[in-house]
Enzyme design. Structure first.
Site, PDB file in Angstrom:
ATOM      1  N   TYR A  28       0.820  -1.216   0.000  1.00 46.00           N
ATOM      2  CA  TYR A  28       0.000   0.000   0.000  1.00 46.00           C
ATOM      3  C   TYR A  28       0.847   1.256   0.000  1.00 46.00           C
ATOM      4  CZ  TYR A  28       0.994   1.151   4.882  1.00 46.00           C
ATOM      5  OH  TYR A  28       1.625   1.525   6.038  1.00 46.00           O
ATOM      6  N   LEU A  53       4.615 -20.896  16.569  1.00 45.06           N
ATOM      7  CA  LEU A  53       3.224 -21.077  16.941  1.00 45.06           C
ATOM      8  C   LEU A  53       3.130 -22.372  17.748  1.00 45.06           C
ATOM      9  CD1 LEU A  53       0.289 -19.956  16.411  1.00 45.06           C
ATOM     10  CD2 LEU A  53       0.090 -21.886  14.844  1.00 45.06           C
ATOM     11  N   LYS A 108      -1.377 -16.542  16.390  1.00 45.45           N
ATOM     12  CA  LYS A 108      -1.822 -17.073  15.089  1.00 45.45           C
ATOM     13  C   LYS A 108      -2.484 -15.930  14.336  1.00 45.45           C
ATOM     14  CE  LYS A 108      -3.722 -21.374  13.204  1.00 45.45           C
ATOM     15  NZ  LYS A 108      -2.577 -21.702  12.371  1.00 45.45           N
ATOM     16  N   GLU A 148      10.542 -23.046  13.193  1.00 46.72           N
ATOM     17  CA  GLU A 148       9.407 -23.837  12.697  1.00 46.72           C
ATOM     18  C   GLU A 148       9.331 -23.648  11.197  1.00 46.72           C
ATOM     19  OE1 GLU A 148       5.503 -22.441  13.853  1.00 46.72           O
ATOM     20  OE2 GLU A 148       6.077 -20.345  13.669  1.00 46.72           O
TER      21      GLU A 148
HETATM   22  N1  PDD Z   1      -1.060 -23.442  10.080  1.00 46.73           N
HETATM   23  N2  PDD Z   1       3.241 -23.009  12.744  1.00 46.73           N
HETATM   24  C1  PDD Z   1       2.655 -22.189  11.850  1.00 46.73           C
HETATM   25  C2  PDD Z   1       3.364 -20.948  11.428  1.00 46.73           C
HETATM   26  C3  PDD Z   1       1.379 -22.508  11.337  1.00 46.73           C
HETATM   27  O1  PDD Z   1       0.801 -21.671  10.456  1.00 46.73           O
HETATM   28  C4  PDD Z   1       0.747 -23.722  11.734  1.00 46.73           C
HETATM   29  C5  PDD Z   1      -0.586 -24.128  11.204  1.00 46.73           C
HETATM   30  C6  PDD Z   1       1.412 -24.540  12.665  1.00 46.73           C
HETATM   31  C7  PDD Z   1       0.807 -25.828  13.188  1.00 46.73           C
HETATM   32  O2  PDD Z   1      -0.237 -25.564  14.081  1.00 46.73           O
HETATM   33  P1  PDD Z   1      -1.462 -26.607  14.274  1.00 46.73           P
HETATM   34  O3  PDD Z   1      -0.859 -27.913  14.552  1.00 46.73           O
HETATM   35  O4  PDD Z   1      -2.240 -26.038  15.411  1.00 46.73           O
HETATM   36  O5  PDD Z   1      -2.256 -26.626  12.963  1.00 46.73           O
HETATM   37  C8  PDD Z   1       2.642 -24.148  13.147  1.00 46.73           C
HETATM   38  C9  PDD Z   1      -2.355 -23.702   9.488  1.00 46.73           C
HETATM   39  C10 PDD Z   1      -2.623 -25.145   9.226  1.00 46.73           C
HETATM   40  C11 PDD Z   1      -2.558 -22.804   8.281  1.00 46.73           C
HETATM   41  O6  PDD Z   1      -2.147 -21.658   8.361  1.00 46.73           O
HETATM   42  O7  PDD Z   1      -3.179 -23.216   7.278  1.00 46.73           O
END
Ligand code: PDD
Length: 283
Positions: free
Chosen positions: A33, A204, A147, A180
């Site tokens: 933007y 996360l 998240k 991660e």
């Molecule tokens: N994503 N780390 C990140 C950065 C994530 O976006 C996710 C999940 C996980 C795993 O978290 P969980 O086991 O609670 O799904 C770890 C979801 C699936 C998505 O953004 O589509």
């Protein structure tokens, strides 16, 4: 005078402007933007702003189908219709509308939003007397434990993985620590212990991660919730990543390095089997 919205060619009021819930700006913060100040009906430094908009779009691998001249024309037209002379113009380009998926197709058409509004008032006394500020640690973006829908970096990482023919991208910090993946948590099995990064602000706290840890504990596996390095990962017997959608995914290659014997690991399989039997328990 009337505050106005331009949205993909449509012009109207803020109350009547709508965008799809599948807009990637809405779902992922996947867009760029600019804000431009208009003095007496004339935008200030419009060329600089449009140049930066193009730069930002290119930096996130987004191809804008409009030239700078077209964007300027849309803006001037909107300004003209609004009759606001002292205005704030907001230009936003999102990657476009597509079903939610971190990776993106080059075929989606960006969504263009331009708004013209009155300039918010800033009290002259603030300039006269000066203002107070607060200090903050630089935390942009060190809140991976939230998240959040600000997923631009994750989107770019996942797309780089896809472009390289890979299923995921794992984040490695400057000191070599593995945190991660772009949309999943990662585990390594090394020296008879299962390692995963602690649930601090760098990852996360995955729901799947939690059940994987419980299952592994139940199997009598030593658990080490502590940081490990990328070279630890390359030397691991097994690597897998976890998420709600992929569940437990074995990794057999990272960049050009083969993991373990190049085949999905036994432990990952055992954990996935145990996870499978949890699926319908209504936990
Ligand atoms: N994503 N780390 C990140 C950065 C994530 O976006 C996710 C999940 C996980 C795993 O978290 P969980 O086991 O609670 O799904 C770890 C979801 C699936 C998505 O953004 O589509």
């Amino acid at each position: 005078m009337r505050e106005l919205v331009y949205l993909n060619g449509w012009v109207g009021s803020f109350d009547d402007a709508f965008i799809s819930v599948n807009d990637r700006g809405f779902n992922f913060g996947d867009g760029v933007y600019e804000v431009v100040r208009v003095y007496g009906g004339i935008p200030f430094a419009m060329g600089d702003h449009l140049e930066r908009l193009e730069f930002s779009a290119t930096a996130i691998k987004m191809e804008m189908p409009w030239s700078k001249e077209q964007l300027e024309m849309f803006t001037m037209d909107l300004l003209d219709k609004s009759k606001i002379k002292e205005a704030m113009v907001y230009l936003q380009v999102s990657r476009g509308t597509a079903h939610r998926n971190h990776t993106f197709s080059p075929d989606i058409k960006p969504n263009l939003l331009i708004t013209v509004r009155h300039v918010p008032e800033i009290s002259p006394s603030m300039y006269r007397e000066g203002v107070k500020i607060i200090s903050q640690p630089e935390f942009r973006w060190q809140m991976c434990h939230v998240k959040s829908i600000s997923l631009l970096a994750s989107v770019l990482a996942k797309q780089r993985a896809a472009d390289a023919g890979a299923a995921e991208a794992v984040f490695v910090m400057d000191d070599g620590t593995v945190t991660e993946c772009s949309a999943s948590n990662i585990f390594i099995y090394k020296d008879d212990a299962l390692f995963t990064h602690p649930a601090d602000n760098r990852i996360l706290k995955g729901v799947t991660r939690k059940y994987v840890l419980e299952i592994a504990r139940g199997l009598g596996i030593a658990i080490k919730v502590e940081p490990f390095s990328f070279s630890d990962m390359l030397g691991a017997a097994e690597v897998f990543f976890t998420s709600t959608i992929v569940e437990i995914m074995p990794v057999v290659k990272a960049d050009h390095h083969i993991i373990g014997n190049g085949k999905p690991g036994q432990l990952a399989g055992r954990i996935h089997d145990a996870f499978t039997s949890l699926r319908h328990t209504g936990i």
